[in-house]
Design an enzyme around this catalytic site. Structure first.
Site, PDB file in Angstrom:
ATOM      1  N   ASN A  75       0.683  -1.339   0.243  1.00 33.73           N
ATOM      2  CA  ASN A  75      -0.044  -0.150   0.000  1.00 33.73           C
ATOM      3  C   ASN A  75       0.781   1.216  -0.216  1.00 33.73           C
ATOM      4  OD1 ASN A  75       0.530   0.754   2.952  1.00 33.73           O
ATOM      5  ND2 ASN A  75      -0.308  -1.024   3.264  1.00 33.73           N
ATOM      6  N   LYS A  80       6.865 -17.504 -11.178  1.00 31.83           N
ATOM      7  CA  LYS A  80       6.553 -16.182 -11.521  1.00 31.83           C
ATOM      8  C   LYS A  80       4.939 -16.356 -12.254  1.00 31.83           C
ATOM      9  CE  LYS A  80       8.391 -12.615 -13.901  1.00 31.83           C
ATOM     10  NZ  LYS A  80       8.967 -12.226 -14.782  1.00 31.83           N
ATOM     11  N   PHE A 130      -4.129   3.349  14.877  1.00 31.01           N
ATOM     12  CA  PHE A 130      -4.323   4.600  13.797  1.00 31.01           C
ATOM     13  C   PHE A 130      -5.429   3.991  13.113  1.00 31.01           C
ATOM     14  CE2 PHE A 130      -1.404   8.365  13.291  1.00 31.01           C
ATOM     15  CZ  PHE A 130      -0.547   7.932  14.404  1.00 31.01           C
ATOM     16  N   LYS A 148     -13.521   1.128  15.310  1.00 37.25           N
ATOM     17  CA  LYS A 148     -12.392   0.580  15.277  1.00 37.25           C
ATOM     18  C   LYS A 148     -11.716   0.300  16.776  1.00 37.25           C
ATOM     19  CE  LYS A 148     -11.037   0.570  10.527  1.00 37.25           C
ATOM     20  NZ  LYS A 148     -10.166   1.426   9.645  1.00 37.25           N
TER      21      LYS A 148
HETATM   22  O1  PMT Z   1       3.327   5.978   6.565  1.00 35.93           O
HETATM   23  P1  PMT Z   1       2.931   7.234   6.139  1.00 35.93           P
HETATM   24  O2  PMT Z   1       2.798   7.685   4.639  1.00 35.93           O
HETATM   25  O3  PMT Z   1       3.436   8.462   6.929  1.00 35.93           O
HETATM   26  O4  PMT Z   1       1.248   7.482   6.347  1.00 35.93           O
HETATM   27  C1  PMT Z   1       0.731   7.402   7.720  1.00 35.93           C
HETATM   28  C2  PMT Z   1      -0.573   6.707   7.627  1.00 35.93           C
HETATM   29  C3  PMT Z   1      -1.779   7.319   7.194  1.00 35.93           C
HETATM   30  C4  PMT Z   1      -0.411   4.989   7.147  1.00 35.93           C
HETATM   31  C5  PMT Z   1      -0.976   6.386   9.423  1.00 35.93           C
HETATM   32  O5  PMT Z   1      -1.133   7.722   9.703  1.00 35.93           O
HETATM   33  C6  PMT Z   1      -2.009   5.542   9.552  1.00 35.93           C
HETATM   34  O6  PMT Z   1      -3.312   5.772   9.515  1.00 35.93           O
HETATM   35  N1  PMT Z   1      -1.951   4.245   9.723  1.00 35.93           N
HETATM   36  C7  PMT Z   1      -2.862   3.099   9.820  1.00 35.93           C
HETATM   37  C8  PMT Z   1      -2.970   2.640   8.384  1.00 35.93           C
HETATM   38  C9  PMT Z   1      -3.966   1.398   8.571  1.00 35.93           C
HETATM   39  O7  PMT Z   1      -3.863   0.252   8.509  1.00 35.93           O
HETATM   40  O8  PMT Z   1      -5.397   1.808   9.289  1.00 35.93           O
HETATM   41  P2  PMT Z   1      -6.543   0.802   9.252  1.00 35.93           P
HETATM   42  O9  PMT Z   1      -7.587   1.928   9.588  1.00 35.93           O
HETATM   43  O10 PMT Z   1      -6.769  -0.023   8.094  1.00 35.93           O
HETATM   44  O11 PMT Z   1      -6.223  -0.121  10.603  1.00 35.93           O
HETATM   45  C10 PMT Z   1      -6.490   0.289  11.723  1.00 35.93           C
HETATM   46  C11 PMT Z   1      -5.540  -0.079  12.820  1.00 35.93           C
HETATM   47  O12 PMT Z   1      -5.387  -1.596  12.874  1.00 35.93           O
HETATM   48  C12 PMT Z   1      -4.150   0.324  12.461  1.00 35.93           C
HETATM   49  O13 PMT Z   1      -3.223   0.711  13.754  1.00 35.93           O
HETATM   50  C13 PMT Z   1      -3.289  -0.748  11.867  1.00 35.93           C
HETATM   51  O14 PMT Z   1      -1.928  -0.753  12.208  1.00 35.93           O
HETATM   52  C14 PMT Z   1      -3.822  -1.851  12.675  1.00 35.93           C
HETATM   53  N2  PMT Z   1      -3.989  -3.118  11.836  1.00 35.93           N
HETATM   54  C15 PMT Z   1      -4.537  -3.280  10.618  1.00 35.93           C
HETATM   55  C16 PMT Z   1      -4.904  -4.508   9.967  1.00 35.93           C
HETATM   56  C17 PMT Z   1      -3.938  -5.586  10.579  1.00 35.93           C
HETATM   57  N3  PMT Z   1      -4.154  -6.703  10.022  1.00 35.93           N
HETATM   58  N4  PMT Z   1      -3.316  -5.395  11.851  1.00 35.93           N
HETATM   59  C18 PMT Z   1      -3.312  -4.104  12.425  1.00 35.93           C
HETATM   60  O15 PMT Z   1      -2.880  -4.357  13.366  1.00 35.93           O
END
Ligand code: PMT
Length: 399
Positions: free
Chosen positions: A207, A286, A319, A333
């Site tokens: 991503n 591949k 986040f 969340k």
């Molecule tokens: O890296 P940059 O370019 O600086 O951008 C920053 C950012 C936008 C990536 C950052 O600010 C951010 O929002 N990070 C969380 C991205 C994300 O995966 O968000 P989500 O809403 O999909 O997930 C919610 C939370 O679950 C996040 O804390 C994520 O780390 C966590 N997660 C998600 C999926 C997974 N399988 N395991 C997790 O722990």
């Protein structure tokens, strides 16, 4: 004692007021060590500050008060706060560019201590685009700028350029000292960047995360005194030198690393953009365009939710990367993943979120409260986020 303030006095008529600031900092409990720039020495003398502070005042980048020791390194390590008062336009330019041309600017490049700058100069010089850009660069790196006040300045002109009142400068220094101590004795684990899920030996599913947000949190936590483990997916960034950096590729590797690192942690911040799904069976050969192009996906395990469940005492902040109904989606969340707090950002905007240098977040807490962190550099957002999370953790000394 509250700590050591290394104070740079630079070339401005307001240099005479630095003596009052040094004295009031000492009254507030700081040890003060002064460096004078060549410009400052035109207005005030080293003897004045030596008599006031009881420490040698350094005037040259090669002054070595202790034989065999390098003062610019010793003072950089001893400093709890760096203060420039008054800060001339030239001093701001040196600091913004990282040019080590005198003792103070050399110490500033060698130190991770928080920086406070109190500019004083002619109003035209202060409002000049170059000065304002230098101030922005310093603010983006976390410096506290004590704005000059408006009034009649020494050259007879009127406008914004007078050194702020002594009390305001002392309070900003106290604030910086508190910030640099806030996480002392704590262990913080941060995830950053994207994960990369292999489709075949040459292709990945990933991503747009650059890692800037997570790296900024690691950097800010170090500046605040924490021991930091940075678990990072593939990025082009250089990790902060004092972080214990662990590099991973996939969501599954990130989970293993996080469970391991969180065993004796006080705070876990999940800023990584973890893949929500991964190819069920990565191909060993591949994928060819004339072959089977169907890829079956399987959900990944939720890292932040797993950590929160396994370590109920740990403060866990996720986040939420959202494109609509940002706050409501983030609160859902927070509940679903069992988090202490969540920082919601709107990743549909191009000026914040993925890959940009700035961010803007709303931090939601489990008790229903929230705080807004307005758009600023990712380092400043990280500092404000860590300040907001600290009260959720055990008080200092109880870690
Ligand atoms: O890296 P940059 O370019 O600086 O951008 C920053 C950012 C936008 C990536 C950052 O600010 C951010 O929002 N990070 C969380 C991205 C994300 O995966 O968000 P989500 O809403 O999909 O997930 C919610 C939370 O679950 C996040 O804390 C994520 O780390 C966590 N997660 C998600 C999926 C997974 N399988 N395991 C997790 O722990």
């Amino acid at each position: 004692m509250k700590g050591v303030v290394v104070m740079g006095v630079t070339g401005s008529v307001a240099a005479y007021r630095a003596a009052d600031v040094a004295r009031d900092l000492m009254r507030a409990g700081f040890e003060v060590r002064v460096c004078l720039s060549r410009g400052a020495a035109e207005f005030v003398t080293a003897t004045l500050f030596e008599a006031l502070t009881g420490n040698p005042a350094l005037t040259d980048a090669f002054d070595e008060p202790k034989p065999g020791r390098m003062a610019h390194i010793d003072w950089a390590r001893d400093a709890d706060v760096l203060l420039v008062c008054p800060a001339s336009a030239n001093a701001l330019a040196r600091l913004a560019a990282g040019r080590s041309e005198d003792m103070f600017s050399t110490i500033a490049v060698a130190s991770t201590a928080p920086l406070v700058v109190a500019p004083a100069m002619n109003p035209e010089m202060f409002s000049h685009e170059a000065t304002q850009q230098n101030l922005k660069a310093l603010r983006d790196r976390g410096a506290i700028v004590v704005e000059p006040t408006e009034g009649d300045v020494a050259c007879g002109e009127h406008g914004q350029g007078k050194l702020a009142p002594t009390q305001v400068i002392v309070e900003a220094t106290l604030q910086a000292a508190m910030r640099s101590d806030l996480y002392r004795g704590t262990r913080v684990v941060v995830t950053a960047g994207p994960t990369a899920e292999p489709l075949d030996p040459v292709r990945i599913l990933t991503n747009r995360s650059s890692g800037k947000m997570g790296y900024a949190i690691a950097r800010a936590a170090i500046q605040m005194g924490a021991e930091v483990v940075l678990i990072t997916g593939p990025t082009c960034l250089t990790p902060p030198p004092r972080a214990d950096t662990r590099r991973v590729e996939t969501a599954s590797e990130m989970l293993t690393s996080a469970l391991n690192a969180c065993q004796n942690a006080d705070l876990f911040v999940a800023a990584a953009a973890v893949a929500d799904f991964t190819p069920k069976e990565p191909r060993s050969d591949k994928i060819r365009r004339d072959g089977d192009l169907t890829v079956e996906l399987a959900p990944t395990q939720d890292i932040v939710a797993t950590v929160a469940e396994k370590f109920p005492e740990l403060v866990v902040c996720g986040f939420a990367a959202e494109v609509s109904e940002v706050e409501a989606a983030a609160r859902a969340k927070l509940e679903k993943k069992g988090l202490s707090a969540i920082a919601a950002n709107d990743v549909s905007r191009s000026d914040i979120g993925f890959d940009s240098d700035d961010n803007e977040v709303t931090v939601l807490f489990r008790d229903g409260s929230k705080i807004e962190i307005p758009r600023s550099s990712k380092l400043v957002v990280a500092m404000r986020l860590l300040e907001a999370l600290r009260p959720l953790m055990a008080p200092p000394g109880k870690n």
